[in-house]
Design an enzyme around this catalytic site. Structure first.
Site, PDB file in Angstrom:
ATOM      1  CE1 TYR A  91      -3.606   2.551   0.706  1.00 36.06           C
ATOM      2  CE2 TYR A  91      -2.611   2.916   2.902  1.00 36.06           C
ATOM      3  CZ  TYR A  91      -3.540   3.128   1.995  1.00 36.06           C
ATOM      4  OH  TYR A  91      -4.414   4.169   2.150  1.00 36.06           O
ATOM      5  CE  LYS A 164      -6.709   3.907  -0.692  1.00 37.55           C
ATOM      6  NZ  LYS A 164      -6.919   4.686   0.574  1.00 37.55           N
ATOM      7  CD  GLU A 235      -8.915   5.486  -2.383  1.00 43.00           C
ATOM      8  OE1 GLU A 235      -9.723   5.127  -1.509  1.00 43.00           O
ATOM      9  OE2 GLU A 235      -8.153   6.529  -1.841  1.00 43.00           O
ATOM     10  CG  ASP A 236      -6.743   7.908  -4.791  1.00 42.13           C
ATOM     11  OD1 ASP A 236      -7.003   8.606  -3.943  1.00 42.13           O
ATOM     12  OD2 ASP A 236      -5.766   7.247  -5.119  1.00 42.13           O
ATOM     13  CG  ASP A 259      -9.260   9.866  -1.868  1.00 40.74           C
ATOM     14  OD1 ASP A 259      -8.492   9.547  -1.237  1.00 40.74           O
ATOM     15  OD2 ASP A 259      -9.909   9.155  -2.757  1.00 40.74           O
ATOM     16  CB  ALA A 292      -9.043  23.720  -0.354  1.00 40.35           C
ATOM     17  N   GLY A 293      -8.769  20.444  -1.718  1.00 45.51           N
ATOM     18  CA  GLY A 293      -9.129  19.653  -2.590  1.00 45.51           C
ATOM     19  C   GLY A 293     -10.147  18.706  -2.058  1.00 45.51           C
ATOM     20  CB  ALA A 295      -8.089  14.684   1.194  1.00 38.12           C
ATOM     21  CG  ASN A 405      -0.351   9.541   1.796  1.00 38.19           C
ATOM     22  OD1 ASN A 405       0.303   9.407   2.576  1.00 38.19           O
ATOM     23  ND2 ASN A 405      -1.730   9.530   1.628  1.00 38.19           N
ATOM     24  CG  ASN A 450      -7.795   6.876   3.397  1.00 44.26           C
ATOM     25  OD1 ASN A 450      -7.034   5.776   3.378  1.00 44.26           O
ATOM     26  ND2 ASN A 450      -7.985   8.001   2.578  1.00 44.26           N
TER      27      ASN A 450
HETATM   28  N1  LIG Z   1      -3.485  10.549   4.683  1.00 49.09           N
HETATM   29  C1  LIG Z   1      -4.634  10.247   4.118  1.00 49.09           C
HETATM   30  O1  LIG Z   1      -5.491   9.165   4.415  1.00 49.09           O
HETATM   31  C2  LIG Z   1      -4.901  10.873   2.647  1.00 49.09           C
HETATM   32  C3  LIG Z   1      -3.921  11.628   2.102  1.00 49.09           C
HETATM   33  N2  LIG Z   1      -4.350  12.136   0.944  1.00 49.09           N
HETATM   34  C4  LIG Z   1      -3.355  13.012   0.272  1.00 49.09           C
HETATM   35  O2  LIG Z   1      -3.862  14.331   0.293  1.00 49.09           O
HETATM   36  C5  LIG Z   1      -3.054  14.991  -0.890  1.00 49.09           C
HETATM   37  C6  LIG Z   1      -4.330  15.519  -1.683  1.00 49.09           C
HETATM   38  O3  LIG Z   1      -5.234  14.574  -2.257  1.00 49.09           O
HETATM   39  P1  LIG Z   1      -6.726  14.974  -2.874  1.00 49.09           P
HETATM   40  O4  LIG Z   1      -7.382  15.826  -2.096  1.00 49.09           O
HETATM   41  O5  LIG Z   1      -7.279  13.709  -3.385  1.00 49.09           O
HETATM   42  O6  LIG Z   1      -6.258  15.662  -4.202  1.00 49.09           O
HETATM   43  P2  LIG Z   1      -6.977  16.920  -4.850  1.00 49.09           P
HETATM   44  O7  LIG Z   1      -6.136  17.213  -6.028  1.00 49.09           O
HETATM   45  O8  LIG Z   1      -8.093  16.842  -4.752  1.00 49.09           O
HETATM   46  O9  LIG Z   1      -6.498  18.089  -3.836  1.00 49.09           O
HETATM   47  C7  LIG Z   1      -5.241  18.984  -3.696  1.00 49.09           C
HETATM   48  C8  LIG Z   1      -5.417  20.277  -3.466  1.00 49.09           C
HETATM   49  O10 LIG Z   1      -4.211  20.935  -3.255  1.00 49.09           O
HETATM   50  C9  LIG Z   1      -4.283  21.970  -3.994  1.00 49.09           C
HETATM   51  N3  LIG Z   1      -2.797  22.491  -4.182  1.00 49.09           N
HETATM   52  C10 LIG Z   1      -2.005  22.302  -5.136  1.00 49.09           C
HETATM   53  N4  LIG Z   1      -0.821  22.847  -5.224  1.00 49.09           N
HETATM   54  C11 LIG Z   1      -0.863  23.802  -4.121  1.00 49.09           C
HETATM   55  C12 LIG Z   1      -0.213  24.613  -3.612  1.00 49.09           C
HETATM   56  N5  LIG Z   1       0.930  25.290  -4.112  1.00 49.09           N
HETATM   57  N6  LIG Z   1      -0.780  25.530  -2.637  1.00 49.09           N
HETATM   58  C13 LIG Z   1      -1.876  25.127  -1.929  1.00 49.09           C
HETATM   59  N7  LIG Z   1      -2.573  24.231  -2.542  1.00 49.09           N
HETATM   60  C14 LIG Z   1      -2.431  23.446  -3.712  1.00 49.09           C
HETATM   61  C15 LIG Z   1      -5.042  21.796  -5.438  1.00 49.09           C
HETATM   62  O11 LIG Z   1      -5.476  22.881  -6.128  1.00 49.09           O
HETATM   63  C16 LIG Z   1      -6.106  20.848  -4.830  1.00 49.09           C
HETATM   64  O12 LIG Z   1      -7.188  21.644  -4.523  1.00 49.09           O
HETATM   65  C17 LIG Z   1      -2.431  13.922  -1.661  1.00 49.09           C
HETATM   66  O13 LIG Z   1      -1.237  14.001  -1.417  1.00 49.09           O
HETATM   67  C18 LIG Z   1      -3.226  12.627  -1.003  1.00 49.09           C
HETATM   68  O14 LIG Z   1      -2.320  11.693  -0.977  1.00 49.09           O
HETATM   69  C19 LIG Z   1      -5.527  12.028   0.313  1.00 49.09           C
HETATM   70  C20 LIG Z   1      -6.514  11.394   0.888  1.00 49.09           C
HETATM   71  C21 LIG Z   1      -6.498  10.529   2.107  1.00 49.09           C
HETATM   72  C1  LIG Z   2      -4.446   7.483   1.387  1.00 52.25           C
HETATM   73  C2  LIG Z   2      -5.220   7.915   0.368  1.00 52.25           C
HETATM   74  O1  LIG Z   2      -6.450   7.544   0.192  1.00 52.25           O
HETATM   75  C3  LIG Z   2      -4.621   9.070  -0.571  1.00 52.25           C
HETATM   76  O2  LIG Z   2      -3.651   9.445  -0.518  1.00 52.25           O
HETATM   77  O3  LIG Z   2      -5.143   9.187  -1.502  1.00 52.25           O
HETATM   78 MG   LIG Z   3      -7.099   8.015  -1.672  1.00 56.77          MG
END
Ligand SMILES: NC(=O)C1=CN([C@@H]2O[C@H](COP(=O)(O)OP(=O)(O)OC[C@H]3O[C@@H](n4cnc5c(N)ncnc54)[C@H](O)[C@@H]3O)[C@@H](O)[C@H]2O)C=CC1
Ligand SMILES: CC(=O)C(=O)O
Ligand SMILES: [Mg+2]
Length: 557
Positions: A91, A164, A235-236, A259, A292-293, A295, A405, A450
């Site tokens: 993973y 997953k 997912e994703d 997410d 602000a995407g 997650a 991540n 998650n």
């Molecule tokens: N720890 C966990 O369980 C999880 C972690 N994540 C991580 O969160 C991150 C985002 O994932 P998602 O929300 O799915 O992606 P997403 O693409 O929906 O969101 C990312 C956001 O960051 C913004 N962004 C990009 N560059 C930026 C900057 N320089 N300054 C400020 N904002 C900026 C983007 O415009 C977008 O709105 C990924 O790295 C993902 O691995 C996501 C889901 C679960």
């Molecule tokens: C952990 C997860 O779901 C992500 O980084 O998108």
């Molecule tokens: Mg994910």
């Protein structure tokens, strides 16, 4: 003529050298194996040694994938015996490397591929699995637009669904014979893939708009029609699509967006634990979300809801949340804001004197003095020394969650976060991180991923037969996770260790099933829920009933 395929080629039932001589005779595979008859434990020791000899984590990933293709029980036995060591390989973060190489490394596949160019094939693609309506508990689907923090990987993203699912089984005993991994191939905007001779997906840009929406609608309708009991895990997906699909379909389908909802809930769990340290209330938090995407705004929504439960009004809660995206602090004068950001946009007039033009993270932190700073931006190193120092200057014990991540995207490594805050930040990270020594204290870093929550949530949903995943089920899952944490020692982790994940998932599942019953969405009642959850958890052992019956066919091939 060619050699007849046998049970040795059937990963669901193959036992390899663990088949006894009598079984070999009964199954018609006499002479197809060396003489020794091994136990599963003996097989697992050999496979583990072979895995360790691989030169890199990506090679270990590929090796384990081969084991999975040959013998499912052995694969999950390895994961069960070495969960903490192997979770980061099957993973996050290694799965990210595997996805980048997926088309070149492709050998064999366990997924179902649905192509937007052949929507008429969606039903046949499921039917070709030969499964009956009540044979499926769970389907994980991705269109791979936002894989982890590494972006658009088209059909290569198949392995996020596979990964997953591996976690569902390893962490919560979801029966791996009753799940399906799906890739929705809607094209890709990744030029590297489009120009690679090895790329195995549709070679065109991502299809958007009506055709995309119709394809998603067809997927949902077909999956729900053929497998009416299955939980449909998304997912994703990209930020706009993820939210729209969830909001538009939650009332109609048993749908879950990991997410948004899974991540939001694990963050809630970490904050529940952190508030036990600070002694503060939800309604008094000041939250800054950087990125602000999907997650980030999913978390904002859940923390907003927690503030309301703690007595804040909708407006009061909104006034305590600040989003920062690519163009700095999100303000209401910004053109073209997506709806999920607009709800939290700050009034421009209120912040006009903070800076000329875009308001950056450091400025926001200095003005807001956040109690919680979350990173979901994919921007490695965005939480600089200045930002962390400003955070620690604002409040005594700031909650700091760099969640992006894989490792290459994390906003700040916990070791820096602790040093730059003089050990005061309450830190959890999206990736697995070793404990940090600072000033004579050992700080355990909980994994705010998650994966610590969705397996138990899924198990509770399946055991209760919940028709929907409700907010109360998510909250109960978060509380159950937080309930397993003891924060009385300085440096204690905000989340339970991965080594306890299986027990944790069972606890989460019971809480989720209870919440489903409370909410009136459960369709299955159990007099003893703890026992029902325990019995529902699949174990990696060779069981007699999995072998083909003499003269008949076994379960699934
Ligand atoms: N720890 C966990 O369980 C999880 C972690 N994540 C991580 O969160 C991150 C985002 O994932 P998602 O929300 O799915 O992606 P997403 O693409 O929906 O969101 C990312 C956001 O960051 C913004 N962004 C990009 N560059 C930026 C900057 N320089 N300054 C400020 N904002 C900026 C983007 O415009 C977008 O709105 C990924 O790295 C993902 O691995 C996501 C889901 C679960
Ligand atoms: C952990 C997860 O779901 C992500 O980084 O998108
Ligand atoms: Mg994910």
């Amino acid at each position: 003529m060619s050699i007849k395929p046998s049970i040795l080629e059937d990963r669901y039932r193959n036992r390899g050298t663990a088949f006894t001589l009598a079984q070999r005779a009964e199954l018609g595979i006499v002479g197809r194996l060396p003489a020794a008859v091994e136990t599963l434990d003996e097989q697992a020791v050999r496979a583990y040694t072979q895995m360790q000899q691989q030169p890199s984590n990506l090679h270990r990933y590929l090796y384990l994938n081969e084991v999975h293709n040959q013998n499912q029980v052995l694969y999950y036995k390895l994961l069960a015996d070495h969960l903490t060591e192997l979770l980061p390989i099957v993973y996050d973060p290694t799965v990210g490397d595997a996805i980048e190489q997926w088309s070149s490394d492709f050998r064999d596949s366990r997924a179902t591929y649905l192509s937007i160019d052949r929507p008429e094939d969606v039903e046949d693609s499921f039917r070709s699995l030969g499964l009956a309506a009540d044979d499926v508990d769970l389907i994980v689907v991705s269109d791979a637009q936002e894989i982890l923090g590494i972006g658009d990987w088209g059909v290569n993203g198949t392995d996020i669904s596979i990964g997953k699912l591996a976690v569902y089984t390893a962490a919560a005993g979801i029966d791996p014979n009753r799940v399906i991994a799906v890739n929705l191939d809607v094209g890709t905007d990744n030029e590297l893939l489009l120009n690679s001779p090895y790329y195995l997906g549709n070679r065109h840009a991502r299809v958007t708009g009506r055709r995309y929406n119709d394809f998603i609608a067809r997927y949902l309708a077909t999956a729900a029609k053929l497998f009416p009991n299955a939980l449909l895990h998304f997912e994703d997906f990209g930020p706009g699509n993820a939210r729209r699909i969830l909001v538009g379909n939650a009332a109609r389908y048993r749908i879950f967006n990991d997410d948004m909802q899974g991540t939001g809930a694990i963050v809630m769990a970490a904050v529940f634990a952190a508030l036990r340290v600070t002694g503060d209330r939800w309604a008094d938090q000041r939250l800054v979300v950087f990125g602000a995407g999907t997650a980030g705004t999913g978390m904002a929504d859940q923390i907003h809801a927690a503030m309301l439960r703690d007595g804040a009004s909708t407006q009061e809660a909104k006034d305590r949340i600040w989003l920062i995206d690519k163009h700095g602090l999100v303000t209401d004068d910004m053109p073209g804001l997506p709806d999920y950001q607009r709800v939290y946009a700050r009034r421009k007039a209120e912040v006009a004197d903070w800076a000329d033009g875009e308001i950056d993270l450091l400025t926001t932190v200095e003005h807001v003095k956040p109690t919680i700073l979350i990173g979901t931006s994919t921007v490695a190193g965005a939480f600089t020394k200045e930002v962390v120092a400003a955070l620690a200057a604002g409040v005594e014990r700031p909650i700091l969650l760099p969640l992006s991540n894989p490792t290459s995207r994390i906003e700040v490594m916990p070791t820096d976060a602790l040093a730059w805050s003089q050990g005061r930040a309450l830190v959890a990270a999206g990736i697995p991180v070793d404990p940090v020594e600072y000033n004579g204290v050992t700080y355990e870093i909980g994994q705010a991923n998650n994966a610590m929550l969705y397996p138990g949530l899924g198990l509770g949903t399946i055991v209760s037969g919940a028709k929907h995943v409700t907010d109360n089920m998510l909250l109960s899952a978060a509380e159950a996770v937080a309930g397993q944490v003891d924060v009385s020692r300085r440096g204690a982790a905000l989340l339970p260790p991965v080594a306890n994940l299986r027990a944790l998932s069972a606890t989460v599942a019971v809480a989720v099933a209870e919440a489903a019953a409370e909410d009136g969405v459960a369709t299955r009642r159990h007099t003893n829920l703890v026992e029902a959850v325990r019995k529902a958890m699949w174990q990696p052992v060779y069981r007699e009933r999995d072998l083909p019956r003499p003269g008949g066919e076994g379960a699934r091939s």
